[in-house]
Design a protein around this motif. Sequence first.
Motif, mmCIF file in Angstrom:
data_model
loop_
_atom_site.group_PDB
_atom_site.id
_atom_site.type_symbol
_atom_site.label_atom_id
_atom_site.label_comp_id
_atom_site.label_asym_id
_atom_site.label_seq_id
_atom_site.Cartn_x
_atom_site.Cartn_y
_atom_site.Cartn_z
ATOM 1 N N ASN A 7 18.354 -17.188 16.573
ATOM 2 C CA ASN A 7 18.338 -15.708 16.748
ATOM 3 C C ASN A 7 17.442 -14.907 16.217
ATOM 4 O OD1 ASN A 7 20.878 -16.605 18.184
ATOM 5 N ND2 ASN A 7 22.195 -16.439 16.324
ATOM 6 N N LEU A 8 16.135 -15.244 16.380
ATOM 7 C CA LEU A 8 14.970 -14.583 15.666
ATOM 8 C C LEU A 8 14.814 -13.336 16.653
ATOM 9 C CD1 LEU A 8 12.528 -14.303 13.537
ATOM 10 C CD2 LEU A 8 11.312 -15.813 15.267
ATOM 11 N N THR A 9 14.553 -12.171 15.870
ATOM 12 C CA THR A 9 14.323 -10.836 16.136
ATOM 13 C C THR A 9 13.162 -10.203 15.277
ATOM 14 O OG1 THR A 9 16.316 -10.481 17.233
ATOM 15 C CG2 THR A 9 15.210 -8.681 16.972
ATOM 16 N N LYS A 10 12.102 -9.595 15.949
ATOM 17 C CA LYS A 10 11.227 -8.843 15.268
ATOM 18 C C LYS A 10 10.807 -7.470 16.052
ATOM 19 C CE LYS A 10 8.053 -8.020 12.444
ATOM 20 N NZ LYS A 10 8.504 -7.517 11.150
ATOM 21 N N LYS A 11 10.783 -6.527 15.279
ATOM 22 C CA LYS A 11 10.526 -5.351 16.032
ATOM 23 C C LYS A 11 9.513 -4.461 15.321
ATOM 24 C CE LYS A 11 15.327 -4.344 17.581
ATOM 25 N NZ LYS A 11 16.471 -3.568 17.693
ATOM 26 N N PHE A 12 8.658 -3.672 15.978
ATOM 27 C CA PHE A 12 7.576 -2.825 15.246
ATOM 28 C C PHE A 12 8.065 -1.586 16.029
ATOM 29 C CE2 PHE A 12 5.591 -6.935 16.097
ATOM 30 C CZ PHE A 12 5.126 -7.341 14.743
ATOM 31 N N GLY A 13 8.578 -0.688 14.903
ATOM 32 C CA GLY A 13 9.201 0.720 15.544
ATOM 33 C C GLY A 13 10.166 0.385 16.549
ATOM 34 N N ASP A 14 10.071 1.175 17.662
ATOM 35 C CA ASP A 14 11.057 0.946 18.846
ATOM 36 C C ASP A 14 10.860 -0.253 19.522
ATOM 37 O OD1 ASP A 14 12.124 3.480 17.878
ATOM 38 O OD2 ASP A 14 10.713 4.617 19.033
#
Length: 231
Positions: A7-14
Amino acid sequence: MSLQIINLTKKFGDQTALNNINIEIDSNEIIGLLGPNGAGKSTLMKSIVGALKIDEGQMIFKGKDIRENEIEAKKNMGFLPENNPLYSEMYVKEYLNFVANLHQIPKERIDEVIELVGITPEKSKKISQLSKGYQQRVGLAQAILHSPDLLILDEPTNGLDPNQIIEIRNVIKEIGKEKTVILSTHIMQEVEALCSRVILIHQGNIIQDCNIEEFKGKYGSLEEAFASYTH
C-alpha cells in the motif's frame, strides 16, 4: 521473500506520484520496471532505497521494515540513479576507494569490480575525463561494490554504445543469478534480453505485473503491448 511493498503511496502536493502500490519480489529475479515518462518509476525506486520519504504504506526487505531498519537495509541495497551522480574531480580508483571505505569492505574487491564492469584501462583517469559510457560503468561499479542483495538500476545503459550495452547487460545478467535486480528502462530489447518479469506503472498505478510472455499476450512485440496498455 526479498522485498515486499504494501500500500505504498507518495504525493507531491496535490499530485499523487504513487497510488497504493503493492509488489512482492523474490530473490534472484531480474524485473523490468516499465512506464512512460512521469509514470512514477523513479519515485518508486527512490522510495525503496530511502532517498524519498514515503507518505503511506510499508516496505519489508528481508523480513524487516525498511523505515525501522534504514541503515541495515541501505547496506544491502545498490542504486544507480538515472542522472548517475559522481564526484567528477576524483580519480576512478580514488572514488571507488571512497565508496569501499563507506561500506567498510576490503580494498581487493575494488579491482574485482573494476574488471567486472570493464573500466580497467580507465581506472587511473579523473571521472570528468571519461566518456558518458565509462562514467555509467563507474556508477554501476559503485552500486555493486558492496555485493548488495537488491540492486536498483535506473536506465543503466543510458548513453552507452551498442558494444557497451551488450557488455553491461552481461554484467547485469550475471548479478541477477545471485541477487535481485530491479531495472528501469525504455528499451524493450533490454527487457527481453534480461528480465523474466515486467511491472508496468502508469500514472502512479501498477497496471501489469506478470511474466514477459503474459505481458506480450496477443501483441506482436513488447513495444505494441506497452503502447496499448499506456494509451
